[in-house]
Scaffold this active site. Sequence first.
Site, short mmCIF file in Angstrom:
data_model
loop_
_atom_site.label_atom_id
_atom_site.label_comp_id
_atom_site.label_asym_id
_atom_site.label_seq_id
_atom_site.Cartn_x
_atom_site.Cartn_y
_atom_site.Cartn_z
N GLY A 26 1.06 -1.19 0.01
CA GLY A 26 0.02 0.02 0.01
C GLY A 26 0.83 1.15 0.07
O GLY A 26 1.96 1.00 0.14
N THR A 28 1.02 3.82 2.45
CA THR A 28 2.04 4.13 3.35
C THR A 28 3.08 3.20 3.57
O THR A 28 4.34 3.65 3.73
CB THR A 28 1.06 4.06 4.83
OG1 THR A 28 -0.20 4.49 4.37
CG2 THR A 28 1.49 4.89 5.95
N LYS A 94 -7.76 -4.26 7.22
CA LYS A 94 -6.69 -4.36 6.24
C LYS A 94 -7.39 -4.99 5.18
O LYS A 94 -8.29 -5.58 5.12
CB LYS A 94 -5.48 -5.19 6.82
CG LYS A 94 -4.60 -4.35 7.83
CD LYS A 94 -3.43 -4.90 8.12
CE LYS A 94 -2.35 -5.05 7.02
NZ LYS A 94 -2.01 -4.11 6.46
N GLY A 97 -6.11 -2.99 -0.09
CA GLY A 97 -5.06 -3.28 -1.24
C GLY A 97 -4.92 -4.45 -1.93
O GLY A 97 -4.39 -4.67 -2.69
N GLU A 103 -0.05 -10.44 4.04
CA GLU A 103 0.28 -9.37 5.28
C GLU A 103 0.09 -10.14 6.39
O GLU A 103 0.86 -9.91 7.55
CB GLU A 103 -0.71 -8.08 5.15
CG GLU A 103 -0.30 -7.27 3.93
CD GLU A 103 -1.33 -6.25 3.76
OE1 GLU A 103 -0.92 -5.03 2.94
OE2 GLU A 103 -2.44 -6.18 3.97
C1 A5P Z 1 -3.41 -4.02 1.57
O1 A5P Z 1 -3.98 -5.16 1.42
C2 A5P Z 1 -3.68 -3.24 2.65
O2 A5P Z 1 -3.90 -3.83 3.98
C3 A5P Z 1 -3.01 -1.83 3.10
O3 A5P Z 1 -1.87 -2.24 3.97
C4 A5P Z 1 -3.77 -0.95 3.50
O4 A5P Z 1 -4.79 -1.16 2.46
C5 A5P Z 1 -3.27 0.36 3.53
O5 A5P Z 1 -2.85 0.96 2.27
P1 A5P Z 1 -2.70 2.35 2.04
O6 A5P Z 1 -1.50 2.88 3.07
O7 A5P Z 1 -2.61 2.68 0.70
O8 A5P Z 1 -3.96 3.22 2.56
#
Ligand code: A5P
Length: 227
Positions: A26, A28, A94, A97, A103
Amino acid sequence: MDDFAPLAARALEMVPDGARVGLGSGRTATAFIRALGERVRGGLRVRGVPTSEATAQLARSLGIPLDTLDDATPLELTVDGADEVERGTLRLIKGWGGALVRERIVAAASRRQVILVTAEKVVDRLGTRGRLPVEVLPFAAGLCRRLIAELGLQGTFRGTDGGGRPFVTDNGNWILDCAVQPLDEPAMLERSLRAIPGVVDTGLFLGTAALVLVADGSRIEEWKPAG
Ligand code: A5P
């Protein structure tokens, strides 16, 4: 990317030389991985275990050496993002993404999961932002959707909204995005979802976060679970 820079910088301070580090997915997590790449170019020795193919590609492009989970030693930490953090409990949603399965696996292989979020992700009750992803085997997709609807959650397979083909995860599965309200009993919901044949995993990450860094502008708060 600017919003994430203070988070990335603080997380970087937690990475010791020689560490094996779980690399989240993602936007961040990407800010953290880019900052880590700069340190690697400056001589920091780390090995990263990626939580998605996109993250693996990014890490490779930055020269961060990659590792697998074959080594039984725990990773020092995983640094990842989240879509919701519940104030106080640090329970998470979560998977917006689409990388939730890896994860969870990489977090489980780590001594601690460090979560980086901007303030709009913090909620008083999990589910407030309205979407809970559930990864399902394509073979079981119809059954999963029906049984999840019987639990009261209406789901849409990601990517199919405008009649398109389903989004396929790195594991070859589909994501059922379930509409949710603030949840009364997330732990019970998680158990019920996981009990459905064909459900691979859910976006409910309850009790996984050891530390959450919350950025509000350039101010960062560090939250640990109570107890
Ligand atoms: C991916 O599967 C997610 O769990 C990401 O960690 C989560 O969507 C955070 O993404 P952003 O940092 O793009 O908001």
